[in-house]
Design a protein around this motif. Structure first.
Motif, PDB file in Angstrom:
ATOM      1  N   TYR A   1      -1.161  -4.496  -0.904  1.00  0.00           N
ATOM      2  CA  TYR A   1      -1.350  -5.106   0.412  1.00  0.00           C
ATOM      3  C   TYR A   1      -0.572  -4.341   1.477  1.00  0.00           C
ATOM      4  CZ  TYR A   1      -1.109  -8.235   4.364  1.00  0.00           C
ATOM      5  OH  TYR A   1      -1.195  -8.742   5.636  1.00  0.00           O
TER       6      TYR A   1
ATOM      7  N   CYS B   1     -12.008 -13.106   8.912  1.00  0.00           N
ATOM      8  CA  CYS B   1     -12.332 -11.875   8.199  1.00  0.00           C
ATOM      9  C   CYS B   1     -11.125 -11.301   7.461  1.00  0.00           C
ATOM     10  CB  CYS B   1     -12.879 -10.828   9.181  1.00  0.00           C
ATOM     11  SG  CYS B   1     -14.463 -11.264   9.931  1.00  0.00           S
TER      12      CYS B   1
ATOM     13  N   GLU C   1      -9.650  -2.507  -4.995  1.00  0.00           N
ATOM     14  CA  GLU C   1     -10.429  -1.400  -5.560  1.00  0.00           C
ATOM     15  C   GLU C   1      -9.559  -0.333  -6.211  1.00  0.00           C
ATOM     16  OE1 GLU C   1      -8.941  -0.495  -1.700  1.00  0.00           O
ATOM     17  OE2 GLU C   1     -10.275  -2.154  -2.287  1.00  0.00           O
TER      18      GLU C   1
ATOM     19  N   THR D   1       0.832  -1.207   0.000  1.00  0.00           N
ATOM     20  CA  THR D   1       0.000   0.000   0.000  1.00  0.00           C
ATOM     21  C   THR D   1       0.863   1.253   0.000  1.00  0.00           C
ATOM     22  OG1 THR D   1      -0.141  -0.279   2.413  1.00  0.00           O
ATOM     23  CG2 THR D   1      -2.019  -1.041   1.111  1.00  0.00           C
TER      24      THR D   1
ATOM     25  N   VAL E   1      -7.599  -3.304   9.400  1.00  0.00           N
ATOM     26  CA  VAL E   1      -8.732  -2.376   9.439  1.00  0.00           C
ATOM     27  C   VAL E   1      -9.915  -2.963   8.672  1.00  0.00           C
ATOM     28  CG1 VAL E   1      -9.581  -0.132   8.646  1.00  0.00           C
ATOM     29  CG2 VAL E   1      -7.357  -0.300   9.769  1.00  0.00           C
ATOM     30  N   ARG E   2      -9.643  -3.485   7.484  1.00  0.00           N
ATOM     31  CA  ARG E   2     -10.725  -4.072   6.688  1.00  0.00           C
ATOM     32  C   ARG E   2     -11.331  -5.289   7.374  1.00  0.00           C
ATOM     33  NH1 ARG E   2      -8.915  -6.260   2.516  1.00  0.00           N
ATOM     34  NH2 ARG E   2      -6.664  -5.817   2.532  1.00  0.00           N
TER      35      ARG E   2
ATOM     36  N   THR F   1     -13.529  -4.201  10.261  1.00  0.00           N
ATOM     37  CA  THR F   1     -14.805  -3.698   9.755  1.00  0.00           C
ATOM     38  C   THR F   1     -15.753  -4.842   9.442  1.00  0.00           C
ATOM     39  OG1 THR F   1     -13.704  -1.753   8.813  1.00  0.00           O
ATOM     40  CG2 THR F   1     -15.903  -2.294   7.963  1.00  0.00           C
ATOM     41  N   ARG F   2     -15.228  -5.894   8.804  1.00  0.00           N
ATOM     42  CA  ARG F   2     -16.059  -7.075   8.502  1.00  0.00           C
ATOM     43  C   ARG F   2     -16.539  -7.732   9.800  1.00  0.00           C
ATOM     44  NH1 ARG F   2     -11.431  -8.662   5.000  1.00  0.00           N
ATOM     45  NH2 ARG F   2     -11.766  -7.687   2.966  1.00  0.00           N
TER      46      ARG F   2
ATOM     47  N   ASP G   1      -3.682  -2.111   6.856  1.00  0.00           N
ATOM     48  CA  ASP G   1      -4.888  -1.929   6.032  1.00  0.00           C
ATOM     49  C   ASP G   1      -5.755  -3.175   6.102  1.00  0.00           C
ATOM     50  OD1 ASP G   1      -6.467  -0.605   3.759  1.00  0.00           O
ATOM     51  OD2 ASP G   1      -5.838  -2.486   2.817  1.00  0.00           O
ATOM     52  N   GLU G   2      -5.122  -4.337   6.028  1.00  0.00           N
ATOM     53  CA  GLU G   2      -5.880  -5.584   6.109  1.00  0.00           C
ATOM     54  C   GLU G   2      -6.588  -5.712   7.457  1.00  0.00           C
ATOM     55  OE1 GLU G   2      -5.207 -10.405   5.550  1.00  0.00           O
ATOM     56  OE2 GLU G   2      -3.612  -9.180   6.415  1.00  0.00           O
TER      57      GLU G   2
ATOM     58  N   GLY H   1      -6.149  -4.928  -1.023  1.00  0.00           N
ATOM     59  CA  GLY H   1      -7.318  -4.212  -1.521  1.00  0.00           C
ATOM     60  C   GLY H   1      -7.278  -4.081  -3.035  1.00  0.00           C
TER      61      GLY H   1
ATOM     62  N   ASP I   1      -7.881 -11.246   4.696  1.00  0.00           N
ATOM     63  CA  ASP I   1      -7.701 -11.651   3.298  1.00  0.00           C
ATOM     64  C   ASP I   1      -7.220 -13.084   3.205  1.00  0.00           C
ATOM     65  OD1 ASP I   1      -8.281  -9.006   2.807  1.00  0.00           O
ATOM     66  OD2 ASP I   1      -6.268  -8.463   2.113  1.00  0.00           O
TER      67      ASP I   1
END
Length: 245
Positions: free
Chosen positions: A146, A179, A115, A73, A153-154, A157-158, A150-151, A113, A181
């Motif tokens: 990656y 949750c 996106e 990232t 945090v994601r 959230t999940r 960040d992973e 991520g 990756d």
């Protein structure tokens, strides 16, 4: 399915216990090229060729899972020319290797991520994941865009969403791992970083909590299957207690 921290190693090969899962921070491509007065992208292209050699060597070395750090990232901070060149190399690699990966029994997956990646690359990633989904000889995971924080945090959230929906009442480590990756992947037994740097650079902080580490001065384009075999032999001499006496 969640694998326990510090899963058991694969069977011994040649008298040396092998790690089931090896993760590699492939560092030094740019320096390798700069030392030769070549553009940095030449080093990245040579590094992609090296990935192919290491992937082919892993099954014979007793490695079932290989995870490689291709683009972090933080790498978006590099020049636009280098970033665009790297994305082109990733697309080319997937296009050229899809048939070979399938034929050689390699299952390819991606973490990070998606996106922010361009649509063509995302489509290629999804395509090769689907095409190789049934392969079992080697599990290859490529980390693109990656970052471990960040992973997390994601994943958090999940997990929060699942709690809000009543799917989970009292969350556990296993719930958070599900949750991530890397849900369904065993944790790495060994993390290797090439190029002489001795930091982990936000790579698999959760998953590698109990991994062994090896830092080698060899630049990634020069890192051969023989280098890997030597490191695996050293790994076999280590005693892993996972907090026990």
């Amino acid at each position: 399915m969640v694998f326990a921290r510090g899963a058991a190693n694969a069977a011994a090969t040649g008298g040396t216990t092998r790690p089931r899962h090896v993760a590699i921070i492939m560092d030094g491509n740019g320096r390798w090229a700069t030392e030769r007065s070549w553009p940095r992208l030449v080093g990245h292209r040579r590094g992609a060729e090296r990935v192919k050699q290491i992937v082919r060597a892993c099954p014979d070395l007793g490695v079932d899972w290989l995870t490689v750090y291709a683009f972090s990232t933080e790498n978006w901070k590099r020049s636009a020319e280098e970033v665009l060149g790297l994305m082109k190399i990733f697309r080319r690699y997937i296009e050229r290797e899809a048939e070979g990966m399938s034929a050689e029994g390699v299952r390819m997956r991606f973490i990070g991520g998606r996106e922010r990646l361009d649509r063509k690359l995302q489509d290629l990633m999804a395509s090769i994941e689907a095409r190789t989904a049934g392969n079992t000889r080697l599990n290859l995971t490529v980390a693109i865009n990656y970052g471990g924080r960040d992973e997390l945090v994601r994943a958090s959230t999940r997990l929060a969403q699942k709690i809000a929906e009543g799917q989970i009442v009292k969350p556990t480590e296993a719930d958070l791992a599900d949750c991530m990756d890397t849900a369904g992947h065993p944790d790495p037994d060994l993390v290797i970083r090439t190029s002489g740097e001795t930091r982990t650079s936000n790579f698999l902080p959760w998953q590698a909590a109990y991994a062994e580490y090896e830092f080698t001065p060899t630049l990634w384009p020069d890192f051969t299957p023989a280098h890997l075999a030597t490191i695996l032999d050293r790994y076999g001499l280590r005693e892993r207690r996972f907090g026990g006496a």
